[in-house]
Design a protein around this motif. Sequence first.
Motif, mmCIF file in Angstrom:
data_model
loop_
_atom_site.group_PDB
_atom_site.id
_atom_site.type_symbol
_atom_site.label_atom_id
_atom_site.label_comp_id
_atom_site.label_asym_id
_atom_site.label_seq_id
_atom_site.Cartn_x
_atom_site.Cartn_y
_atom_site.Cartn_z
ATOM 1 N N HIS A 121 -12.728 18.675 2.379
ATOM 2 C CA HIS A 121 -11.853 19.784 2.751
ATOM 3 C C HIS A 121 -12.196 21.013 1.927
ATOM 4 O O HIS A 121 -12.291 22.120 2.448
ATOM 5 C CB HIS A 121 -10.389 19.409 2.481
ATOM 6 N N TRP A 125 -4.533 10.362 11.116
ATOM 7 C CA TRP A 125 -4.784 11.754 10.718
ATOM 8 C C TRP A 125 -3.515 12.586 10.841
ATOM 9 O O TRP A 125 -3.250 13.440 10.015
ATOM 10 C CB TRP A 125 -5.887 12.314 11.621
ATOM 11 N N VAL A 161 -4.982 6.184 6.817
ATOM 12 C CA VAL A 161 -4.038 6.706 5.837
ATOM 13 C C VAL A 161 -4.535 6.414 4.429
ATOM 14 O O VAL A 161 -4.486 7.265 3.539
ATOM 15 C CB VAL A 161 -2.651 6.070 6.073
ATOM 16 N N THR A 162 -5.075 5.208 4.227
ATOM 17 C CA THR A 162 -5.577 4.849 2.906
ATOM 18 C C THR A 162 -6.784 5.704 2.537
ATOM 19 O O THR A 162 -6.897 6.203 1.424
ATOM 20 C CB THR A 162 -5.971 3.369 2.894
ATOM 21 N N THR A 184 -10.847 15.014 -0.066
ATOM 22 C CA THR A 184 -10.440 16.286 -0.663
ATOM 23 C C THR A 184 -11.651 17.184 -0.870
ATOM 24 O O THR A 184 -11.618 18.385 -0.586
ATOM 25 C CB THR A 184 -9.752 16.034 -2.020
ATOM 26 N N GLY A 214 -0.298 12.748 2.568
ATOM 27 C CA GLY A 214 -1.510 11.992 2.287
ATOM 28 C C GLY A 214 -2.691 12.850 1.887
ATOM 29 O O GLY A 214 -3.722 12.344 1.500
ATOM 30 N N PHE A 215 -2.562 14.171 2.002
ATOM 31 C CA PHE A 215 -3.678 15.025 1.620
ATOM 32 C C PHE A 215 -3.301 15.829 0.392
ATOM 33 O O PHE A 215 -2.138 16.157 0.185
ATOM 34 C CB PHE A 215 -4.025 15.995 2.736
ATOM 35 N N THR A 216 -4.288 16.165 -0.417
ATOM 36 C CA THR A 216 -4.047 17.064 -1.520
ATOM 37 C C THR A 216 -3.986 18.471 -0.947
ATOM 38 O O THR A 216 -4.918 18.914 -0.284
ATOM 39 C CB THR A 216 -5.199 16.989 -2.532
ATOM 40 N N VAL A 258 -4.409 22.296 -0.444
ATOM 41 C CA VAL A 258 -5.300 23.324 -0.991
ATOM 42 C C VAL A 258 -4.647 24.669 -0.730
ATOM 43 O O VAL A 258 -4.385 25.021 0.413
ATOM 44 C CB VAL A 258 -6.686 23.251 -0.313
ATOM 45 N N ARG A 311 0.467 4.191 -0.181
ATOM 46 C CA ARG A 311 0.034 5.369 0.573
ATOM 47 C C ARG A 311 0.602 5.367 1.974
ATOM 48 O O ARG A 311 0.603 6.384 2.649
ATOM 49 C CB ARG A 311 -1.488 5.387 0.651
ATOM 50 N N LEU A 312 1.044 4.198 2.444
ATOM 51 C CA LEU A 312 1.589 4.145 3.794
ATOM 52 C C LEU A 312 3.018 4.669 3.853
ATOM 53 O O LEU A 312 3.567 4.875 4.914
ATOM 54 C CB LEU A 312 1.562 2.704 4.324
ATOM 55 N N ASN A 325 0.846 -1.183 0.000
ATOM 56 C CA ASN A 325 0.000 0.000 0.000
ATOM 57 C C ASN A 325 0.887 1.241 0.000
ATOM 58 O O ASN A 325 1.301 1.725 1.043
ATOM 59 C CB ASN A 325 -0.887 -0.038 1.249
ATOM 60 N N THR A 337 -7.729 8.698 3.728
ATOM 61 C CA THR A 337 -7.551 10.144 3.595
ATOM 62 C C THR A 337 -7.086 10.554 2.201
ATOM 63 O O THR A 337 -7.173 11.722 1.850
ATOM 64 C CB THR A 337 -6.533 10.697 4.622
ATOM 65 N N ALA A 338 -6.603 9.620 1.400
ATOM 66 C CA ALA A 338 -6.177 9.980 0.052
ATOM 67 C C ALA A 338 -7.339 9.917 -0.939
ATOM 68 O O ALA A 338 -7.164 10.211 -2.115
ATOM 69 C CB ALA A 338 -5.049 9.063 -0.399
ATOM 70 N N GLU A 339 -8.522 9.525 -0.470
ATOM 71 C CA GLU A 339 -9.666 9.397 -1.384
ATOM 72 C C GLU A 339 -10.183 10.782 -1.797
ATOM 73 O O GLU A 339 -10.023 11.770 -1.071
ATOM 74 C CB GLU A 339 -10.799 8.625 -0.699
ATOM 75 N N ARG A 375 0.557 18.336 3.956
ATOM 76 C CA ARG A 375 0.251 17.304 4.948
ATOM 77 C C ARG A 375 0.245 15.992 4.214
ATOM 78 O O ARG A 375 -0.504 15.823 3.245
ATOM 79 C CB ARG A 375 -1.096 17.576 5.606
#
Lengths: 312, 323
Positions: B225, B127, B213-214, B222, A295-297, A299, A273-274, A271, B216-218, A293
């Motif tokens: 947010h 998170w 973690v898996t 986004t 794992g986050f897109t 903004v 993403r980990l 995975n 939060t990338a979905e 941050r």
Amino acid sequence: MKFRFRLPSVKVTVGLAVLIVFTFVAFFGASLAPFDPSARSNDILQSPSAKHLFGTTHLGQDIFSQILVGTRSVMFVGFAAGILATVIAVIIGVTSGYLTGFGGEAVATLSNVFIVIPALPLIVIVTNVIPNSGDWAIAVVIGCTSWAWGARLLRAQTLSLRNRDFVQAAKAGGESTWRIVAVEILPNLTAIIASSFIGTVMFAVMTEIALAYVGVSGISEWNWGEVLFWAQGQQALAIGAWWWFVPAGLCIALLGTALALVNFGIDEIVNPRLRGGSKAVIRYPDGRKARMRLGFTPVLTPRTEEAGRGGR
Amino acid sequence: MRYFARRLGFYAFTLWAAITINFFIPRLIPGNAVDSLIEQRRGEVDSKAVESLNILFGLDKHQSLPSQYWHYLVQLSHGDLGISFGNFPEPVTTVLSSALPWTLGLIGTTTILSFLIGTLLGVFAGWKRGTWVDGLLPATSFLSSIPYFWLGLIAVAWLAGPLGLPTSGGYTVGNIPGWNIAGDILQHMILPALTIIVTSIGGWLLSMRNMMVTVTAEDYITVAHAKGLSGARVMTKYAARNALLPSVSGFGMALGLVVGGTFLVEQVFSLPGVGLQLINAISGHDYPLIQGIFLVVTIAVLAANFLADLAYMVLDPRTRKEG
């Protein structure tokens, strides 16, 4: 699927190093041991010293030697059961995932049954039935009862691989089922197989130690559980002989942690993403910085001066 | 409802499988281990009890296997598990019914607590990923690699004294039943419960963290947010709720493993539960009790799985879709 070679992370390196040390001790522990682990002496219940690194038992046996010699049995049962369970898991998981129809469903149900039935009581009953069960028998029993988790994971992954384009293409090209499974599917399951192997090794080690600690059947060879069995039988902690007891427990925890650390690395392959480690702060072309941050897109908020000017 | 029916069917099948395993294993016991035990007690055991043991262990060699199996099922349906050798002449069911509440209470409370705490910590760890929190993960896997019983023994030796907590029994013997008995039991349960919670929290934490973690990338995270929702709201209502599903479905499955560890903890604290009975039964070659415990524990785990399924149906509307 192509793996780019990356240096393993610190976690994986530490885990592998500890595993290598334990494997080394498993092979050469008996010759490294300063004393015969069963030999009695006049040094009764001594605390750790230069002569007896981990102290002695109520019979004057050297605990350091018992731990060294016992490593072989622990590692053997762990890895033998792990290999056996993984082989069964691959066979059952992949066939039940790849075969459609009743056969696949039936095999999947079988593995779910094995997951739900509590393993330790079952293993206890079975080892009780086998007379004079040595390490081999214990490994086989544990292996035969602990494949189900791995089979379940492998089935799920195989189900999702089955309909991918490259498998369909191989089918259309007239490849035999065996070749598709061996060449197209199995390589894509490597990471999951490895991680379920490590999980099973951990479970097997814990189970063997629990069995020895409880004193199920004639486990003749020394292992860490056996050390704890004697320590408990002689009320080691009540009489303050902590050294009888702490090393074996710490060795178990250390081995378990090493396996878990290696598994972290494998999880990161399964995975992506980990994975961590990308830059936390990025710079935009206009010179502004934004904190990423993981794992986050990110903004990007509008420029504050522009917002302040209030164009619209 | 179809999901519900399928799960029920699966549990019925598993129960049948467990009963069948329980039927065949004693028939593999070499020699006449049970026979000799009955022989020792010949004078004291009444003939009906002997007959029930014969059916349980297949000692009546004149019968064919299918007919043995039939008699076995009939006997089980009457709730007859034979008599216990170790607690002679009590029936296995009596021994179990006095032991079961302890084990159910201990496993129930500790599993739910460690699931809740572990999952909650996992939500935060997932998170806050990429921060110092990641550094704590190897520590949790160290804790979960410690055998339950070993930590229990350490707790008995080094924690019980300073904290003034009792180390054994489950209750103070000779206590007058009344209001104070609840407090007494609670006090006796603190250390065993703490041991199990400390060693089992790590597993829940890690699986929840990885799912977070898996998730939060979905894309929907986004979007949430971008809509300007508060971080806490995105974390709980969008990420955690979805990340929770595999943990819940794993909850029932993990119970089978938790049971084994708890048994040893009971032995360490000499808690009069099923685990202690099992360990005593093993050393005393009390075969009827061993078989009975296996069966009852399996049924309990199946019931817990069923409850986890109900929770899953509440959390995941997709399972209810078909109506």
